[in-house]
Write an enzyme that holds these catalytic residues in place. Structure first.
Site, PDB file in Angstrom:
ATOM      1  N   LEU A 239       4.606   4.413  -3.830  1.00 16.36           N
ATOM      2  CA  LEU A 239       4.171   4.387  -2.443  1.00 16.36           C
ATOM      3  C   LEU A 239       5.183   3.713  -1.527  1.00 16.36           C
ATOM      4  CD1 LEU A 239       2.025   5.017  -0.347  1.00 16.36           C
ATOM      5  CD2 LEU A 239       0.881   2.877  -0.964  1.00 16.36           C
ATOM      6  N   HIS A 240       5.606   4.433  -0.498  1.00  9.99           N
ATOM      7  CA  HIS A 240       6.546   3.877   0.472  1.00  9.99           C
ATOM      8  C   HIS A 240       6.487   4.660   1.777  1.00  9.99           C
ATOM      9  CE1 HIS A 240       8.753   7.254  -1.296  1.00  9.99           C
ATOM     10  NE2 HIS A 240       9.552   7.245  -0.243  1.00  9.99           N
ATOM     11  N   PHE A 241       6.794   3.965   2.850  1.00 13.38           N
ATOM     12  CA  PHE A 241       7.001   4.547   4.167  1.00 13.38           C
ATOM     13  C   PHE A 241       8.466   4.330   4.529  1.00 13.38           C
ATOM     14  CE2 PHE A 241       2.577   3.464   3.841  1.00 13.38           C
ATOM     15  CZ  PHE A 241       1.888   4.424   4.559  1.00 13.38           C
TER      16      PHE A 241
END
Length: 439
Positions: A239-241
């Site tokens: 999970l990453h932005f």
């Protein structure tokens, strides 16, 4: 099973080495072996759930420490990592131009992101995939690539600790901001929520609220936050932005919209949903909200519906968190089925959130030299769902977000409400002396 072959973007200097296997540590990483005892800087944001006044977060005149967050902390630390030679190339030396035309698409020539290595197969027919610790993930990143931890304050005040207390072993809030070593633009970083929990690339309400606060803390409309789902050109299932700073208006921010839904009745949360008009990629725009949480939950619920129904998508958080763009897309599926136009495939453009928003990264000199609005439009139009399919998905999104069926056909093109008539965003004046620093 549908797959495409593409060269994965190297976001960390530890990514390629991880393909040989990951044995032990001893190198100050972000895993459970090192992060709990680290002393990374900590920026603690205030979880402000106040009313949104005029589509803006209400702040008292005495509380402005967040205004140094972007220019002095994030960008300052990013430049420090550049001076230490941690990036694979100098993105500030890449040629960039505004393409003449109605929207002003932005073209960048970035040969550094086209790596001379064998393409890897990525599965594109499954948006939700289990986390695989044997593949590269952000726990394998060295702490020198990390700028700071980004977590909610315990005392409802914004604070910065240059040397923070160590992360506790049972903490679920150890979110970090790290550099992208193959940057698209100045200040390109990754926001990695709860890094120790090894979450797959999957939005939930808490992670999206964190990303929204990240945009709010930056307090500059030229700093945008983006998200790519699996199947929509995310290549790391952790999970990453992403986020970066570009002092120009994105074409999608200037596109006209038509309001299609406003929440009514007892459940009125003040969130407004509009549909993009006259833009090559069909999408929705979320604005307003009685609270930050209301706006965040509406978008997160929409993303969760798309994930659960295996529909790839991209998200852009713009205008300091005031406007959020949601794009269901199908380009990778077209590639896998052999339906994508070969001429467009030859450009090697991966239409993820930044490209869809109008900042198109080109890898060949001839494509950059010949860039035109017609060409940009053709590339992005291939990404979009058909009108019929988009309307089907839109109806389900609105239901998932908790909206009633009442619609408003108020077009922003009319009565002086055209977005094109609005002035371009201006950078906020940043005053570093107002930032509270705790040792």
């Amino acid at each position: 099973m549908l797959t495409i072959k593409k060269v994965p973007t190297v976001v960390s200097n530890y990514q390629e080495n991880s393909e040989k296997g990951f044995e032990g540590c001893g190198r100050n990483c972000l895993g459970k072996c090192c992060l709990p005892v680290s002393k990374l800087p900590l920026y603690a944001f205030k979880e402000d759930n106040s009313n949104l006044i005029g589509n803006s977060v209400e702040k008292s005149s005495e509380e402005q420490p967040q205004i140094c967050f972007l220019h002095n902390l994030l960008l300052g630390q990013w430049e420090d990592r550049m001076s230490r030679g941690l990036f694979r190339y100098d993105v500030t030396a890449c040629d960039t131009k505004i393409i003449p035309g109605r929207y002003g698409f932005i073209a960048q020539l970035n040969k550094g992101r086209h790596l001379k290595k064998r393409p890897t197969e990525f599965r594109v027919d499954k948006v939700l995939q289990d986390f695989d610790e044997t593949k590269f993930n952000f726990t394998k990143v060295g702490q020198e690539e990390v700028l700071f931890r980004f977590e909610k304050s315990n005392d409802h005040k914004r604070r910065f600790f240059p040397t923070a207390p160590p992360v506790t072993a049972d903490s679920d809030s150890s979110s970090v901001v790290a550099i992208n070593v193959s940057p698209i633009e100045y200040g390109h970083v990754l926001l990695i929520p709860q890094v120790l929990n090894c979450l797959p690339q999957k939005i939930d309400h808490g992670s999206f609220l964190l990303a929204l606060h990240f945009a709010i803390e930056a307090a500059d409309p030229f700093f945008r936050v983006g998200y790519n789902s699996l199947g929509a050109f995310a290549t790391i299932n952790h999970l990453h932005f992403q986020a970066y700073y570009l002092a120009a208006s994105f074409p999608v921010e200037k596109a006209p919209t038509r309001r299609i839904m406003t929440m009514k009745g007892r459940e009125d949360k003040g969130v407004i949903i509009s549909q993009l008009l006259n833009y090559p990629v069909r999408g929705l725009v979320f604005e307003g909200g009685n609270t930050i949480q209301d706006l965040s939950d509406s978008v997160a619920s929409s993303c969760i519906f798309l994930q659960n129904n295996n529909i790839p998508f991209n998200v852009l958080i713009a205008d300091c968190g005031r406007r959020i763009f949601l794009f269901p897309q199908c380009y990778a599926e077209k590639q896998a089925r052999g339906e994508a136009i070969q001429e467009l495939l030859d450009t090697q453009v991966n239409p993820a959130v930044w490209e869809i928003s109008g900042h198109i990264v080109l890898k060949r000199q001839e494509d950059f030299d010949d860039a035109s609005e017609t060409c940009a439009w053709r590339i992005l139009a291939e990404v979009s769902l058909s009108n019929k399919r988009f309307n089907e998905v839109k109806a389900h999104i609105l239901e998932a977000a908790g909206f009633q069926t009442e619609t408003e056909e108020k077009n922003r093109d009319h009565e002086g409400e055209s977005i094109h008539d609005q002035p371009s965003p201006k950078a906020v004046a940043h005053l570093p002396q107002d930032c509270m620093v705790f040792h």
